[in-house]
Scaffold this motif. Structure first.
Motif, PDB file in Angstrom:
ATOM      1  N   ALA A 119      -8.334  37.988  14.784  1.00  0.00           N
ATOM      2  CA  ALA A 119      -9.283  38.381  13.741  1.00  0.00           C
ATOM      3  C   ALA A 119      -8.785  37.952  12.367  1.00  0.00           C
ATOM      4  O   ALA A 119      -9.551  37.420  11.550  1.00  0.00           O
ATOM      5  CB  ALA A 119      -9.501  39.893  13.775  1.00  0.00           C
ATOM      6  N   GLY A 120      -7.494  38.163  12.104  1.00  0.00           N
ATOM      7  CA  GLY A 120      -6.947  37.765  10.811  1.00  0.00           C
ATOM      8  C   GLY A 120      -7.007  36.264  10.589  1.00  0.00           C
ATOM      9  O   GLY A 120      -7.388  35.797   9.504  1.00  0.00           O
ATOM     10  N   LEU A 121      -6.645  35.485  11.599  1.00  0.00           N
ATOM     11  CA  LEU A 121      -6.655  34.030  11.466  1.00  0.00           C
ATOM     12  C   LEU A 121      -8.078  33.485  11.309  1.00  0.00           C
ATOM     13  O   LEU A 121      -8.317  32.577  10.503  1.00  0.00           O
ATOM     14  CB  LEU A 121      -5.987  33.398  12.684  1.00  0.00           C
ATOM     15  CG  LEU A 121      -4.469  33.588  12.795  1.00  0.00           C
ATOM     16  CD1 LEU A 121      -3.963  33.168  14.170  1.00  0.00           C
ATOM     17  CD2 LEU A 121      -3.750  32.795  11.703  1.00  0.00           C
ATOM     18  N   VAL A 122      -9.031  34.045  12.052  1.00  0.00           N
ATOM     19  CA  VAL A 122     -10.416  33.568  11.954  1.00  0.00           C
ATOM     20  C   VAL A 122     -11.005  33.894  10.590  1.00  0.00           C
ATOM     21  O   VAL A 122     -11.650  33.041   9.957  1.00  0.00           O
ATOM     22  CB  VAL A 122     -11.277  34.175  13.084  1.00  0.00           C
ATOM     23  CG1 VAL A 122     -12.763  33.935  12.826  1.00  0.00           C
ATOM     24  CG2 VAL A 122     -10.879  33.576  14.421  1.00  0.00           C
ATOM     25  N   LEU A 123     -10.789  35.117  10.097  1.00  0.00           N
ATOM     26  CA  LEU A 123     -11.305  35.480   8.772  1.00  0.00           C
ATOM     27  C   LEU A 123     -10.675  34.604   7.695  1.00  0.00           C
ATOM     28  O   LEU A 123     -11.366  34.143   6.776  1.00  0.00           O
ATOM     29  CB  LEU A 123     -11.023  36.950   8.490  1.00  0.00           C
ATOM     30  CG  LEU A 123     -11.984  37.962   9.095  1.00  0.00           C
ATOM     31  CD1 LEU A 123     -11.486  39.376   8.835  1.00  0.00           C
ATOM     32  CD2 LEU A 123     -13.389  37.808   8.519  1.00  0.00           C
ATOM     33  N   ALA A 124      -9.373  34.399   7.788  1.00  0.00           N
ATOM     34  CA  ALA A 124      -8.701  33.555   6.804  1.00  0.00           C
ATOM     35  C   ALA A 124      -9.233  32.128   6.849  1.00  0.00           C
ATOM     36  O   ALA A 124      -9.407  31.475   5.809  1.00  0.00           O
ATOM     37  CB  ALA A 124      -7.194  33.578   7.036  1.00  0.00           C
ATOM     38  N   ALA A 125      -9.511  31.620   8.039  1.00  0.00           N
ATOM     39  CA  ALA A 125     -10.041  30.261   8.173  1.00  0.00           C
ATOM     40  C   ALA A 125     -11.434  30.148   7.564  1.00  0.00           C
ATOM     41  O   ALA A 125     -11.737  29.185   6.848  1.00  0.00           O
ATOM     42  CB  ALA A 125     -10.075  29.862   9.642  1.00  0.00           C
ATOM     43  N   LEU A 126     -12.293  31.116   7.835  1.00  0.00           N
ATOM     44  CA  LEU A 126     -13.649  31.081   7.271  1.00  0.00           C
ATOM     45  C   LEU A 126     -13.610  31.185   5.748  1.00  0.00           C
ATOM     46  O   LEU A 126     -14.402  30.537   5.049  1.00  0.00           O
ATOM     47  CB  LEU A 126     -14.483  32.223   7.855  1.00  0.00           C
ATOM     48  CG  LEU A 126     -14.800  32.132   9.355  1.00  0.00           C
ATOM     49  CD1 LEU A 126     -15.489  33.403   9.829  1.00  0.00           C
ATOM     50  CD2 LEU A 126     -15.668  30.910   9.654  1.00  0.00           C
ATOM     51  N   ALA A 127     -12.691  31.997   5.225  1.00  0.00           N
ATOM     52  CA  ALA A 127     -12.579  32.139   3.775  1.00  0.00           C
ATOM     53  C   ALA A 127     -12.058  30.865   3.120  1.00  0.00           C
ATOM     54  O   ALA A 127     -12.452  30.502   2.013  1.00  0.00           O
ATOM     55  CB  ALA A 127     -11.671  33.317   3.437  1.00  0.00           C
ATOM     56  N   ALA A 128     -11.161  30.158   3.818  1.00  0.00           N
ATOM     57  CA  ALA A 128     -10.548  28.950   3.242  1.00  0.00           C
ATOM     58  C   ALA A 128     -11.390  27.703   3.433  1.00  0.00           C
ATOM     59  O   ALA A 128     -11.205  26.707   2.718  1.00  0.00           O
ATOM     60  CB  ALA A 128      -9.170  28.729   3.868  1.00  0.00           C
ATOM     61  N   ALA A 129     -12.320  27.716   4.382  1.00  0.00           N
ATOM     62  CA  ALA A 129     -13.033  26.500   4.772  1.00  0.00           C
ATOM     63  C   ALA A 129     -13.698  25.747   3.621  1.00  0.00           C
ATOM     64  O   ALA A 129     -13.552  24.518   3.525  1.00  0.00           O
ATOM     65  CB  ALA A 129     -14.063  26.831   5.852  1.00  0.00           C
TER      66      ALA A 129
END
Length: 467
Positions: A225-235
């Motif tokens: 969950a942390g990695l996916v949220l961080a990825a969506l925020a950084a995209a």
């Protein structure tokens, strides 16, 4: 706010205290007789601990619900919410594992890899893990269905932990790191979607579900969950970084790959979209090669479907059909009914994912819509897969928290509170105790959903018919 904050802390402390006689203890299941013979057959300390856990969990859910009202009223900001969430977490950091014995499976998988064995080829029992007695019996012979990052982290914990308790403690810290990463990334993603960050954090991170299954349960899904949220925020601004994060998420649990096409659509320039996708693939390949584990988890993933529980909607529908068949003396077809329902569920999942990806592509200039479709895709994956456990919903709920509209958010909040009660502290699923009513609940739910979906189409068709 002060009463709510400290009330939630007291509830979490009661939950943690109860875990030491009713939780998923490493010495064995203290409530093993519960499923076979009922509560009266369990030891008195277990009964006391179970009562403490249930009262504590109910109190935590109530405090969280009251906290949500103050957040919606604008009385609590992001900083105060973070302090409250951290305070509620503190007792659970020292609690026995709750709701599942999976952390012991992780520990054994890490021990196998650290010892030079292949956790994709050997289960804890066959591989000689010294902690196999702590692993749930159903998983003692199962190979690891997790990606190379999960195995490598578990191996590091097993090497540094000095024993089962130390290893489990370090794995809990990994889960905490995932929650912290989600808490840091979520406000930025919420702002990009036009959602108040505190409201999103209350629904996506500061929840009883996260407290019980991410913190106390130490599940790998917290890191996903942390990695996916961080990825969506950084995209949108850092596609290469987002690709790296998504590649790592997939290398923890392969289900995270569902988020990849939606992360790509958050990037404006086509060339940068390719950069994100390429970086994700390269990161996953690099980790697989570096660890020497490859993709052996593929064969193990199918083994997780051996459990038949109504918490999976397709499985529950198949179970209900099986019960009807048994009632008519055709019990031999019960297993076939479950298999057919599961295959139908996977077919519906494929259609849902395709429709959501297509819809996101058409509205790719609207970040909130893309993120909403991503959350819906993750939710569909959890609900339509052959097996569902409450921690499978962590990533979907966190993503939906930053994009869903108010009416949907209310239902998500109800679901979040309910999911926290879906497993007992010792790891016994409520689904195992409620097979028949749960199966027919799924059937009724499937009928209602189908009718709500079909009714508008039927109305349009009938309205065009001339009498």
């Amino acid at each position: 706010m002060t009463v709510t904050r400290w009330g939630g802390f007291a509830a979490a402390a009661l939950l943690a205290a109860g875990s030491y006689t009713a939780g998923a203890l490493p010495g064995g299941d203290p409530g093993a007789a519960l499923r076979r013979s009922g509560l009266g057959a369990t030891p008195l300390p277990f009964q006391i601990g179970l009562a403490a856990c249930l009262v504590g969990l109910a109190g935590l859910v109530a405090a969280w619900w009251r906290l949500g009202a103050t957040v919606r009223a604008g009385e609590v900001g992001g900083r105060a919410l973070a302090v409250t969430g951290a305070l509620w977490t503190l007792p659970l950091l020292v609690a026995a594992p709750l709701g599942s014995r999976d952390v012991y499976s992780y520990a054994c998988q890490g021990w196998l890899y650290a010892s030079g064995a292949d956790p994709y080829a050997l289960g804890p029992a066959e591989g000689g893990c010294p902690w196999v007695a702590a692993v749930a019996p159903v998983w003692q012979d199962a190979t690891a269905p997790y990606g190379p990052v999960a195995i490598a982290l578990a191996a590091a914990a097993a090497s540094a932990g000095g024993g089962l308790l130390g290893t489990a403690g370090l794995l809990r810290l990994v889960a905490v790191a995932g929650v912290v990463l989600a808490a840091v990334a979520l406000p930025r993603l919420a702002r990009s979607c036009g959602v108040e960050p505190a409201r999103a954090a209350w629904l996506g991170v500061c929840t009883p579900l996260v407290a019980v299954h991410a913190i106390a349960g130490a599940h790998h899904d917290a890191l996903v969950a942390g990695l996916v949220l961080a990825a969506l925020a950084a995209a949108p601004r850092r596609p290469a970084g987002a690709g790296l994060l998504l590649g790592l998420a997939v290398a923890v649990k392969v289900t995270a790959v569902v988020a990849l096409p939606f992360a790509v659509l958050l990037v404006a320039a086509p060339v940068r979209r390719w950069l994100l996708g390429g970086t994700a693939a390269a990161a996953f390949a690099a980790v697989s090669l570096a660890t020497g584990l490859g993709v052996g988890w593929v064969a193990a993933v199918s083994g997780t479907t051996d459990q038949t529980q109504w918490t999976s909607l397709p499985t529950g529908v198949g179970m209900s059909v099986g019960y009807v068949l048994r009632g008519f003396g055709a019990g031999a077809g019960a297993d076939d009914a479950v298999l057919a329902a599961r295959l139908s569920g996977l077919g519906l999942l494929a259609l849902a994912l395709a429709a959501l990806a297509t819809g996101a592509w058409r509205r790719r200039t609207q970040p909130r819509t893309v993120v909403l479709h991503c959350g819906a895709a993750l939710a569909a994956l959890a609900l339509l897969s052959p097996v569902f456990y409450p921690w499978y919903a962590l990533t979907a709920l966190a993503v939906l928290a930053v994009a869903a509209q108010a009416p949907v958010r209310r239902w998500l909040a109800v679901a979040t509170g309910a999911l926290a009660f879906l497993t007992l502290p010792n790891g016994l699923g409520v689904a195992a105790l409620t097979k028949l009513p749960g199966a027919f609940f799924d059937l009724a739910l499937a009928v209602v959903v189908a009718w709500l979906w079909l009714r508008p189409q039927l109305s349009r068709r009938l309205s065009g018919v001339r009498v």
